[in-house]
Design an enzyme around this catalytic site. Structure first.
Site, PDB file in Angstrom:
ATOM      1  N   GLY A  84      -8.475  -7.734  -2.324  1.00 35.92           N
ATOM      2  CA  GLY A  84      -8.574  -8.758  -1.290  1.00 35.92           C
ATOM      3  C   GLY A  84      -7.769 -10.012  -1.559  1.00 35.92           C
ATOM      4  N   ARG A 128       0.833  -1.219   0.000  1.00 37.52           N
ATOM      5  CA  ARG A 128       0.000   0.000   0.000  1.00 37.52           C
ATOM      6  C   ARG A 128       0.859   1.257   0.000  1.00 37.52           C
ATOM      7  NH1 ARG A 128      -4.885  -2.108   3.935  1.00 37.52           N
ATOM      8  NH2 ARG A 128      -6.149  -2.840   2.208  1.00 37.52           N
ATOM      9  N   LYS A 132     -18.973 -15.773   0.979  1.00 38.18           N
ATOM     10  CA  LYS A 132     -20.420 -15.566   1.078  1.00 38.18           C
ATOM     11  C   LYS A 132     -21.064 -15.037  -0.192  1.00 38.18           C
ATOM     12  CE  LYS A 132     -20.600 -14.402   5.964  1.00 38.18           C
ATOM     13  NZ  LYS A 132     -20.729 -13.246   6.849  1.00 38.18           N
ATOM     14  N   GLY A 172     -13.212  -3.592   0.848  1.00 36.51           N
ATOM     15  CA  GLY A 172     -14.614  -3.173   0.904  1.00 36.51           C
ATOM     16  C   GLY A 172     -14.931  -2.104  -0.134  1.00 36.51           C
TER      17      GLY A 172
HETATM   18  P1  AMP Z   1     -14.063 -13.251   0.631  1.00 32.01           P
HETATM   19  O1  AMP Z   1     -13.477 -12.332   1.642  1.00 32.01           O
HETATM   20  O2  AMP Z   1     -15.555 -13.275   0.617  1.00 32.01           O
HETATM   21  O3  AMP Z   1     -13.452 -13.102  -0.733  1.00 32.01           O
HETATM   22  O4  AMP Z   1     -13.719 -14.710   1.156  1.00 32.01           O
HETATM   23  C1  AMP Z   1     -12.409 -15.166   1.255  1.00 32.01           C
HETATM   24  C2  AMP Z   1     -12.413 -16.346   2.163  1.00 32.01           C
HETATM   25  O5  AMP Z   1     -13.281 -17.344   1.654  1.00 32.01           O
HETATM   26  C3  AMP Z   1     -11.054 -16.990   2.296  1.00 32.01           C
HETATM   27  O6  AMP Z   1     -10.586 -16.815   3.597  1.00 32.01           O
HETATM   28  C4  AMP Z   1     -11.314 -18.457   1.994  1.00 32.01           C
HETATM   29  O7  AMP Z   1     -10.677 -19.344   2.898  1.00 32.01           O
HETATM   30  C5  AMP Z   1     -12.809 -18.563   2.137  1.00 32.01           C
HETATM   31  N1  AMP Z   1     -13.331 -19.684   1.353  1.00 32.01           N
HETATM   32  C6  AMP Z   1     -13.180 -19.917   0.052  1.00 32.01           C
HETATM   33  N2  AMP Z   1     -13.733 -21.085  -0.300  1.00 32.01           N
HETATM   34  C7  AMP Z   1     -14.248 -21.624   0.812  1.00 32.01           C
HETATM   35  C8  AMP Z   1     -14.947 -22.831   1.108  1.00 32.01           C
HETATM   36  N3  AMP Z   1     -15.217 -23.706   0.140  1.00 32.01           N
HETATM   37  N4  AMP Z   1     -15.335 -23.053   2.382  1.00 32.01           N
HETATM   38  C9  AMP Z   1     -15.061 -22.155   3.359  1.00 32.01           C
HETATM   39  N5  AMP Z   1     -14.406 -20.995   3.145  1.00 32.01           N
HETATM   40  C10 AMP Z   1     -13.999 -20.727   1.890  1.00 32.01           C
END
Ligand code: AMP
Length: 406
Positions: free
Chosen positions: A363, A40, A206, A386
């Protein structure tokens, strides 16, 4: 509408309050805080060089962590001033406070082209409250506002929005820094009318975090590739069994609505056809194995896309002219479950080499590219988390809205 940028300004001798995103990861080592990743800080160097070349007096402001209005020593920006001096080869003065006499004296000491870093703006609770008197204090000793902190642009705080309002009200200029300009260019302009085929890859934990982006991109994308845990909520919508996979049962309706919209609009919407599955035993992932079936057995969690899915996704990526990627395909923090994410990273880098524009929406996808040494082989990696998601949702970011129109 286009915003002023630092290149539109005449800054010789001007005191320029420059909001940057120096919220860097730090770790304590032998009683001192050490910066783990200076990405950054490096990302602001073009803006700082442009300001220096113009003879501006550069007053840098940033937040670090969540000190919630307290002077938490481990969240001091002092180590960042040292790192910035090292990276620029120039002295960087430091002020113990971002407002008041200390800041005023340090700003008055600046000569043309010199840099000063102010202490963590979040040592004052007025910062996050966007308190107007505090914004007046921040603006008290400066002439111009430059915002290069894309990662903080989705929050209306005193150092991102309040100060811009004060400076605008007194007839001053508020401009985007060069990093901010690039973020807006790639996450905004480039995706307005993307060259086709436009392939969107979304993963992560999610559906709820990304459903607005999916909905918006269904209007533009030719293909959407889904990985990560969010794939399993879509699987639930299709009536499949997902075992113990991470899902959001209350989001099945919106997942179904996205699937329906994709079908209506003729958007190819791909979900994993095979998965790596595992089970958590005593806090550790155990018995990883490949599951070639559409259903996941009870007691097992989907933790990565399988090789057939990875190959199918790579094929779609290979034909793309524009690529947007946000979110890992599995729990990539564990090497055993990182293969799907790595396959996507390799395919995105290869497609970029063949002429595609690839935009990485911040991210964990950025982390994955860095881990695989592929960061230099994509067109653009966002520095926002975010903020990137909110901008991709189509929201106007308050920190951007507050800047002066061209
Ligand atoms: P995000 O911040 O929504 O992009 O989510 C990233 C996180 O999603 C990472 O820490 C991953 O470990 C988690 N993730 C990805 N695939 C899976 C999965 N199949 N089950 C649980 N967590 C997951």
């Amino acid at each position: 509408m286009a915003k002023l940028t630092v290149n539109d300004l005449a800054l010789q001798g001007k005191r320029v309050f420059t909001r940057v995103d120096y919220n860097v990861p730090m770790e304590e080592s032998n009683g001192a805080m050490v910066i783990n990743d200076d990405t950054r800080i490096r990302a602001t160097l073009p803006t700082l060089a442009a300001l220096r070349a113009q003879g501006a007096r550069i007053v840098l402001a940033a937040h670090l962590g969540r000190p919630k209005g307290e002077r938490v020593a481990s969240m001091s920006l002092r180590p960042v001033a040292d790192k910035l001096a090292e990276l620029t080869g120039q002295p960087v003065a430091f002020s113990d406070d971002c407002v008041g006499e200390a800041a005023e004296a340090a700003i008055n000491n600046l000569q043309d082209g010199e840099m000063l870093l102010l202490e963590n703006v979040r040592y004052h609770s007025c910062e996050e409250a966007n308190d107007s008197a505090f914004a007046e204090q921040l603006a008290a000793n400066v002439d111009v506002f430059v915002n290069d902190a894309f990662g903080a642009a989705h929050r209306a705080h005193a150092s991102t929005v309040g100060i811009a309002e004060v400076i605008t009200a007194r007839g001053g200029q508020c401009a985007a820094g060069l990093l901010m300009e690039r973020e807006l260019q790639f996450l905004g302009e480039e995706l307005k009318t993307p060259d086709k085929p436009f392939v969107v890859i979304l993963g992560g934990a999610k559906v709820s975090d990304k459903i607005k982006i999916i909905d918006r991109l269904l209007e533009k994308a030719d293909t959407i590739l889904i990985g990560g845990a969010m794939a399993y909520t879509f699987k639930l919508a299709l009536g499949k069994s997902v075992g113990d996979s991470l899902v959001e049962p209350d989001k099945v309706d919106i997942a179904q609505a996205a699937l329906d919209k994709a079908a209506e609009r003729g958007v190819e919407f791909l979900l994993p056809s095979d998965n790596l599955i595992s089970q958590m035993i005593n806090g550790k992932w155990a018995n990883p194995e490949l599951n070639r079936a559409e259903d996941i057995p009870d007691g097992r969690e989907g933790v990565d896309i399988g090789p057939a899915t990875a190959a199918r996704y790579a094929e779609a990526i290979t034909g793309a002219k524009t690529i947007l990627w946000n979110g890992p395909m599995g729990i990539f923090e564990d090497d055993r479950f990182a293969k799907g994410t790595m396959a996507v990273a390799v395919a995105v880098a290869a497609a970029t080499g063949a002429g595609a524009v690839s935009i990485i929406g911040g991210g964990d996808s950025v982390k994955a590219l860095n881990q695989n040494g592929l960061a230099g082989q994509v067109t653009f990696m966002s520095t926002g988390g975010g903020a990137s998601l909110e901008f991709l949702e189509g929201n106007e970011l308050p920190g951007v809205a507050a800047l002066t129109e061209k």
